[in-house]
Design a protein around this motif. Structure first.
Motif, mmCIF file in Angstrom:
data_model
loop_
_atom_site.group_PDB
_atom_site.id
_atom_site.type_symbol
_atom_site.label_atom_id
_atom_site.label_comp_id
_atom_site.label_asym_id
_atom_site.label_seq_id
_atom_site.Cartn_x
_atom_site.Cartn_y
_atom_site.Cartn_z
ATOM 1 N N VAL A 30 0.851 -1.189 0.000
ATOM 2 C CA VAL A 30 0.000 0.000 0.000
ATOM 3 C C VAL A 30 0.882 1.232 0.000
ATOM 4 O O VAL A 30 1.909 1.282 0.693
ATOM 5 C CB VAL A 30 -0.960 -0.003 1.214
ATOM 6 N N VAL A 31 0.505 2.233 -0.810
ATOM 7 C CA VAL A 31 1.222 3.511 -0.858
ATOM 8 C C VAL A 31 0.202 4.649 -0.826
ATOM 9 O O VAL A 31 -0.922 4.503 -1.312
ATOM 10 C CB VAL A 31 2.103 3.636 -2.129
ATOM 11 N N HIS A 32 0.608 5.763 -0.242
ATOM 12 C CA HIS A 32 -0.214 6.976 -0.195
ATOM 13 C C HIS A 32 0.535 8.044 -0.989
ATOM 14 O O HIS A 32 1.575 8.548 -0.531
ATOM 15 C CB HIS A 32 -0.419 7.432 1.249
ATOM 16 N N LEU A 33 0.031 8.389 -2.166
ATOM 17 C CA LEU A 33 0.767 9.234 -3.104
ATOM 18 C C LEU A 33 0.165 10.633 -3.215
ATOM 19 O O LEU A 33 -1.055 10.808 -3.142
ATOM 20 C CB LEU A 33 0.776 8.587 -4.494
ATOM 21 N N CYS A 34 1.057 11.595 -3.422
ATOM 22 C CA CYS A 34 0.683 12.984 -3.697
ATOM 23 C C CYS A 34 1.604 13.538 -4.776
ATOM 24 O O CYS A 34 2.767 13.122 -4.877
ATOM 25 C CB CYS A 34 0.829 13.853 -2.450
#
Length: 259
Positions: free
Chosen positions: A220-224
């Motif tokens: 899981v990754v949280h990208l911006c």
């Protein structure tokens, strides 16, 4: 057991754009989960539903997904796209609780002698996402990566089962996914096969999730989007900047010659 409906999951029932029109520094990160399901003998639709309900991703990418995984829409709603590998019972799949801005594209990749590979590419508007399951050959899978990144927008992420050992060596892309092993070869040798490479994006948080019934662990990754001030110059812009700096050094040397 009664199957859950959209009424049981109101957060999935309300359609909204999959990505906000503007993702600034203070905006919520976009959460992506990627999982190789191990086709018929690995994760089943119940495991996919459990993962969605636990993690609540903005986008779920799957590799080795069979036709039956498409019934996830009947269980939790949302939107689903499947791209089977030519001549195979499994392929790549994407699920989102919200409508896709446009249908995901299928990109044909350089193929090996046995398995013909494709890639799913989704344009979110703010950035692009490629869902991959690359070949095992260490030269071929890097050729496939170069084909994929050539079709992506300036801001993009490539997630999935890379089957790569060692660095991927993709110019302009950084390995921003979790660094823990995601697969154990013959239950002995731990390997980090599931990765996230990105260009023009930052990862606020990443993790390797519990394995479950597959031989791969989800990531899981949280990208911006990367702030403009931090984005390095590339291509002609980078060359022009190098020439400008060289010119400044030359002018400084003329003004202040060494003794």
């Amino acid at each position: 057991m009664t199957k859950p409906t959209l009424a049981d999951a109101p957060e999935l029932a309300t359609a909204r754009p999959i990505v906000p029109e503007s993702l600034g520094r203070e905006a919520p990160a976009f959460k992506i989960v990627s999982w190789n399901l191990l086709r018929r003998v690995g994760a089943a639709i119940e495991d996919v539903v459990a993962l969605i309900e636990q993690e609540k991703p903005d986008l779920l990418l799957m590799q080795e997904a069979t036709r039956g995984i498409g019934f996830v829409k009947d269980r939790v709603g949302g939107h689903y796209a499947w791209a089977p590998l030519p001549g195979r019972i499994h392929g790549l799949a994407m699920w989102s609780p919200n409508p896709f801005p446009a249908p995901p594209r299928t990109v044909t990749l350089p193929s090996g002698a046995i398995v013909h590979r494709v890639c799913q590419v989704l344009d979110l508007g703010t950035f692009g996402v490629a869902n991959v399951h690359l070949s095992h050959g260490q030269v071929l899978n890097r050729r496939q990566l170069r084909r994929i990144v050539a079709s992506l927008p300036p801001r993009a992420a490539v997630l999935g089962d890379y089957n790569i050992v060692g660095p991927a060596m993709v110019p302009g892309f950084r390995d921003i996914g979790p660094r823990r092993p995601t697969h154990a070869m013959i239950e002995v040798l731990p390997l980090r096969l599931d990765r996230c490479l990105a260009r023009g994006l930052v990862c606020r948080e990443s993790a390797v999730l519990p394995r479950g019934p597959s031989d791969h662990r989800p990531i899981v990754v949280h990208l911006c989007p990367e702030p403009e001030a931090r984005r390095p110059l590339r291509g002609m812009a980078a060359a022009a900047e190098r020439l400008r700096r060289a010119g400044e050094r030359a002018r400084t040397a003329l003004r202040d010659p060494a003794p």
